[in-house]
Design an enzyme around this catalytic site. Structure first.
Site, short mmCIF file in Angstrom:
data_model
loop_
_atom_site.label_atom_id
_atom_site.label_comp_id
_atom_site.label_asym_id
_atom_site.label_seq_id
_atom_site.Cartn_x
_atom_site.Cartn_y
_atom_site.Cartn_z
N CYS A 2 0.86 -1.18 0.00
CA CYS A 2 0.00 0.00 0.00
C CYS A 2 0.90 1.23 0.00
CB CYS A 2 -0.94 0.09 1.19
SG CYS A 2 -2.08 -1.28 1.31
N ARG A 27 3.96 -0.52 -4.73
CA ARG A 27 3.62 -1.05 -3.41
C ARG A 27 2.26 -1.72 -3.39
NH1 ARG A 27 6.87 1.24 0.40
NH2 ARG A 27 5.40 0.67 2.01
N TRP A 74 -2.82 -2.65 -1.72
CA TRP A 74 -2.55 -4.07 -1.92
C TRP A 74 -3.39 -4.78 -0.87
CZ3 TRP A 74 -0.60 -8.30 0.77
CH2 TRP A 74 -0.19 -9.40 -0.01
N ASN A 100 -1.60 1.78 5.78
CA ASN A 100 -0.75 0.72 5.23
C ASN A 100 -0.37 -0.17 6.40
OD1 ASN A 100 1.26 -0.82 4.01
ND2 ASN A 100 2.80 0.78 4.21
N GLY A 101 -0.73 -1.45 6.35
CA GLY A 101 -0.39 -2.35 7.44
C GLY A 101 -1.57 -3.23 7.77
N GLU A 483 16.18 -18.26 -9.01
CA GLU A 483 15.84 -16.88 -9.33
C GLU A 483 15.26 -16.77 -10.74
OE1 GLU A 483 15.35 -14.30 -7.77
OE2 GLU A 483 15.54 -12.66 -9.20
N LYS A 487 11.55 -15.29 -11.56
CA LYS A 487 11.28 -14.17 -12.48
C LYS A 487 10.18 -14.54 -13.45
CE LYS A 487 12.63 -11.48 -10.93
NZ LYS A 487 13.25 -11.61 -9.68
N GLU A 490 6.73 -14.76 -11.69
CA GLU A 490 6.22 -13.46 -11.25
C GLU A 490 5.56 -12.67 -12.37
OE1 GLU A 490 8.96 -11.67 -7.69
OE2 GLU A 490 9.93 -11.84 -9.62
N HIS A 506 15.55 -37.11 -8.92
CA HIS A 506 14.78 -37.52 -7.73
C HIS A 506 13.36 -36.99 -7.77
CE1 HIS A 506 18.39 -39.17 -6.02
NE2 HIS A 506 19.02 -38.03 -6.22
N LYS A 605 5.90 -4.79 -4.56
CA LYS A 605 7.36 -4.77 -4.47
C LYS A 605 7.84 -4.77 -3.04
CE LYS A 605 11.40 -3.17 -6.60
NZ LYS A 605 11.70 -4.56 -6.99
#
Ligand code: G6P
Length: 610
Positions: A2, A27, A74, A100-101, A483, A487, A490, A506, A605
C-alpha cells in the site's frame, strides 16, 4: 505494501497526491483513492483498479482543496473493490484515514464499536480504525488525542495519515511497522510511504521513526511518540535524482533496470574494491569488524529474490572465508525460536529495507545478542537504520516489481563481503586480486549480453505459450536457477520451478516430455561434465533444452536445442552473468503473453505485512 500520500500546503492537493500515488504503485495497485478537504466537507473519490483507472473516471485537477490524502492498495482484508478502497472515514464522514499495514485486533475493536451502534461500509481493518478514531473524537474533541488514544489500543502494524473537517488545517501521520517519510517544503508538507512520491516537490525529508507521530500544518511540523513524548527529527536529503525513478524511454521499468546493470553493478564496487591489493574496503562495516573477525557462524535472512542472493552468498562466504553460513527465509526464522549466539553475525538482505518479515527477523536476532548487518538498497530504510552496520547496494531506485538490478547488486556486495572476510583469514592477496579482476570485468560483460538479445527474444517467442518451465543449475548456479524460475513465475504466470540439476532425477524428471522446456545454467566450471550428463538425460526424454553457456563453449550447441551464450568468468561470478539472460527471457516471454510486466497481478514490491 500500500502506498500513502498526504499533502498540506497551498497547491491544489488532488493532482499532486495522484502523481505521488503513481510513483508508489509498486507497493500495490488493487485500488486507489483520494480524499480532499473542501469547504463542503471531505470529497472522496476511490475505485478498484489502478490510479490511472481512477483518473479516467474522475477529473482529478478539478477537485479543489489544498489538504488531502491518497492511497494505492494491496489488499489484505477484503477483496479489491470500491468499498474496500481507501480513504476510509468515520461514521459521520468527517474524518478520513489511509492506512498501510494490518490492524491485528480489528475484530475486537469492531465488536466493541458494533455494540455501541456503529456500522461499517467495507470489510477492511482500516475502516475500523477510522470509525474508532471518530468515536473517540466525540468524547475527546481533539483529533490528535483521538488518534493517539486509538493507536494505543491497536495491535499490528500501521502507517496512517488522518485528516478531519473538525481541524482542517492539519494532517496527522503515525507509524508502527510501516514506513512513512515527511517531505519538508516551503509552506507545504507531504507525507508518503517513500521518497519517490515527494521528490518532485522537495528533496528535504524526515524519516518517521517507529511509534512516532507527526502533526503537519502549513506553517510547520512537530513529531512526538505515540505516547506523546516530543521527539527530535533530523532533516535529511533524498539520495537519488528524479530521473532515476522515471522510465527514461524504456517500455517498462523492468527493462530499464535490466539495462542499468552495467552501471549499477559498477556502483556496487566503486570505491570499495582494490584490485591491486586484492582487497575490499567496506566502510560501513568498520563498527563491527572485530565481531566479524570472531564470528563463528553467519546467518543470512531475507525473502524472495534477496533470499536467492543469500544462497549464493552462502557458497561465496563458505568458500572464501570458511565460516559456516545458514540461509533462512526471514518468515520462518522469526517464528521458530532460532538458536542465535552472541558470536553469530546475522545478515539481512533486502532491496526495500522494509520487508516486514526480514525486519522482524533482525529484531529477533538483536534481542538474542547477535551482531546484525544490513545489505540494503534503499538508503534510510527501516532495516538500514535498525542494523548495527551495513553495506548499501547502490543500485538506485528499483521500481519494477520483479527485482533485477538489486539482485546483481546483492551478488556484487556479497562477493565483496566474502572477499573482505576471506582476506582476514586464508585468502591470499593473489587470490583476492584474481577475484577482484574478474569482478571488475563484469559490467562490460553484462553490456555484451545486453547488446545481443535477439536470440533470447526468439526463444521467448517459441516458448511463450507453454504451461511449465524447469530451471536447473548446480553449485553457485542452483540459486540462479531458483531466481530464473521466480522471475518467470512473477511476470508471465507460467509455472516454473528451479532445482539443483542433480536433484532432477529424484522427482522432476518425471515431468519431462516434449512439452517441457528446461533451462540449464551450464558454465564451464568443475561440474560442467555433470551438467552435460543432466542435459543428455533431459534430451533422452524429449525435453527441450535451453542452455546458458560460455561463449567459447563449442560442445553445448550439439546437445542443447537452444544456447544463450554469455562471456566467460570465474565460477564464483557465473550466477551474475547467468541471471541477465534469465531476466530477459522472463521479460520477453511476459511481453509475448501480454502481461503487465511492471505490475504483475497479486504482487507488490515492498511487502510490509507479514
Ligand atoms: C517481494 C518482491 C520481491 C522481493 C521480496 C523481498 O516479494 O516482490 O521482488 O524479492 O519482496 O523484498 P526485499 O525488498 O526485502 O528485497
Amino acid at each position: 505494501m500500500c502506498g500513502i500520500v498526504g499533502y498540506i500546503g497551498t497547491q491544489t492537493a488532488a493532482p499532486l497526491i495522484v502523481s505521488g500515488l503513481k510513483r508508489l504503485e509498486y507497493r500495490g495497485y488493487d485500488s486507489a483513492g483520494v480524499c480532499v478537504l473542501s469547504k463542503d466537507g471531505l470529497r472522496i473519490e476511490k475505485r478498484a483498479g489502478r490510479v490511472k483507472d481512477l483518473e479516467s473516471i474522475v477529473d482529478i485537477p478539478s477537485i479543489a482543496g489544498n489538504v488531502g490524502v491518497g492511497h494505492t492498495r494491496w489488499a489484505t482484508h477484503g477483496v479489491p473493490n470500491d468499498a474496500n478502497a481507501h480513504p476510509h472515514t468515520d461514521q459521520d464522514g468527517n474524518i478520513a484515514l489511509v492506512h498501510n499495514g494490518i490492524i491485528e485486533n480489528y475484530l475486537t475493536i469492531k465488536k466493541k464499536l458494533e455494540s455501541a451502534g456503529y456500522t461499517f461500509r467495507s470489510d477492511t481493518d482500516s475502516e475500523v480504525l477510522a470509525v474508532f478514531i471518530g468515536m473517540l473524537y466525540k468524547t475527546l474533541g481533539n483529533l490528535e488525542a483521538a488518534v493517539r488514544t486509538a493507536l494505543a489500543e491497536v495491535e499490528g502494524t500501521f502507517g496512517i495519515v488522518v485528516l478531519s473537517v473538525h481541524e482542517p488545517d492539519m494532517i496527522i501521520a503515525a507509524r508502527r511497522g510501516s514506513p512513512l517519510i515527511l517531505g519538508i517544503g516551503d509552506g507545504e508538507y507531504l507525507v508518503a510511504s517513500d521518497a519517490s512520491a515527494v521528490i518532485a516537490h522537495t528533496r528535504q525529508v524526515v524519516y518517521l521513526q517507529e511509534n512516532e507521530m507527526a502533526i503537519l500544518t502549513r506553517s510547520g511540523f512537530s513529531t512526538k511518540t505515540i505516547e506523546n513524548v516530543d521527539t527530535r527529527s533530523v532533516v535529511e536529503e533524498i539520495a537519488f535524482e528524479l530521473e532515476q525513478i522515471e522510465r527514461g524511454g524504456f517500455d517498462h521499468f523492468m527493462l530499464k533496470e535490466i539495462y542499468e546493470q552495467p552501471i549499477t553493478f559498477r556502483d556496487g564496487f566503486r570505491g570499495r574494491l582494490n584490485a591491486e591489493e586484492g582487497s575490499v574496503r567496506l566502510g560501513g562495516l568498520a563498527p563491527v569488524a572485530d565481531k566479524l573477525r570472531q564470528a563463528k557462524r553467519i546467518i543470512i535472512t531475507a525473502c524472495g529474490t534477496s533470499w536467492h542472493a543469500g544462497l549464493v552468498g552462502e557458497y561465496l562466504i563458505e568458500q572464501l572465508a570458511r565460516i559456516p553460513v545458514e540461509v533462512e527465509y526471514a518468515s520462518e526464522f522469526r517464528y521458530r525460536n532460532p538458536i542465535i549466539n552472541q558470536d553469530d553475525v546475522v545478515i539481512a538482505i533486502s532491496q526495500s529495507g522494509e520487508t516486514a518479515d526480514t525486519l522482524a527477523a533482525i529484531r529477533e536476532a538483536k534481542l538474542k545478542g547477535a551482531t546484525v548487518i544490513g545489505m540494503v538498497n534503499v538508503v534510510g530504510s527501516t532495516i538500514a537504520r535498525e542494523t548495527d552496520a551495513g553495506v548499501y547496494l547502490h543500485a538506485g531506485p528499483e521500481i519494477g516489481v520483479a527485482s533485477t538490478k538489486a539482485f546483481t547488486s546483492q551478488l556484487c556486495v556479497l562477493t565483496q563481503f566474502a572477499l573482505f572476510l576471506g582476506r582476514m583469514k586464508a585468502v591470499s592477496a593473489q587470490q583476492g586480486k584474481e577475484l577482484a579482476d574478474a569482478l571488475e570485468q563484469i559490467p562490460e560483460q553484462i553490456t555484451r549480453i545486453l547488446d545481443n538479445v535477439e536470440p533470447i527474444k526468439a526463444i521467448a517467442h517459441e516458448y511463450a505459450q507453454v504451461s511449465n518451465f524447469l530451471y536447473l543449475g548446480r553449485g553457485y548456479n542452483f540459486p540462479a536457477a531458483l531466481e530464473g524460475a521466480l522471475k518467470l513465475k512473477e511476470i508471465s504466470y507460467i509455472h516454473a520451478e528451479g532445482y539443483p540439476a542433480a536433484e532432477m532425477k529424484h522427482g522432476p524428471i518425471a515431468l519431462i516430455d516434449e512439452n517441457m522446456p528446461v533451462v540449464f545454467i551450464a558454465p564451464k566450471d568443475e561440474i560442467y561434465d555433470k551438467i552435460i550428463s543432466n542435459i543428455e538425460e533431459v534430451r533422452a526424454r524429449n525435453g527441450r533444452v535451453i542452455a546458458i553457456a560460455d561463449d567459447d563453449d563449442e560442445h553445448i550447441p550439439r546437445v542443447a536445442n537452444h544456447v544463450i551464450h554469455v562471456p566467460r568468468t570465474i565460477p564464483m561470478l557465473t550466477p551474475i552473468l547467468a541471471s541477465i539472460p534469465l531476466q530477459l527471457l522472463a521479460y520477453y516471454i511476459a511481453l509475448e503473453r501480454g502481461c503487465n510486466v511492471d505490475m504483475p497481478r497479486n504482487l507488490a514490491k515492498s511487502v510490509t505485512v507479514e
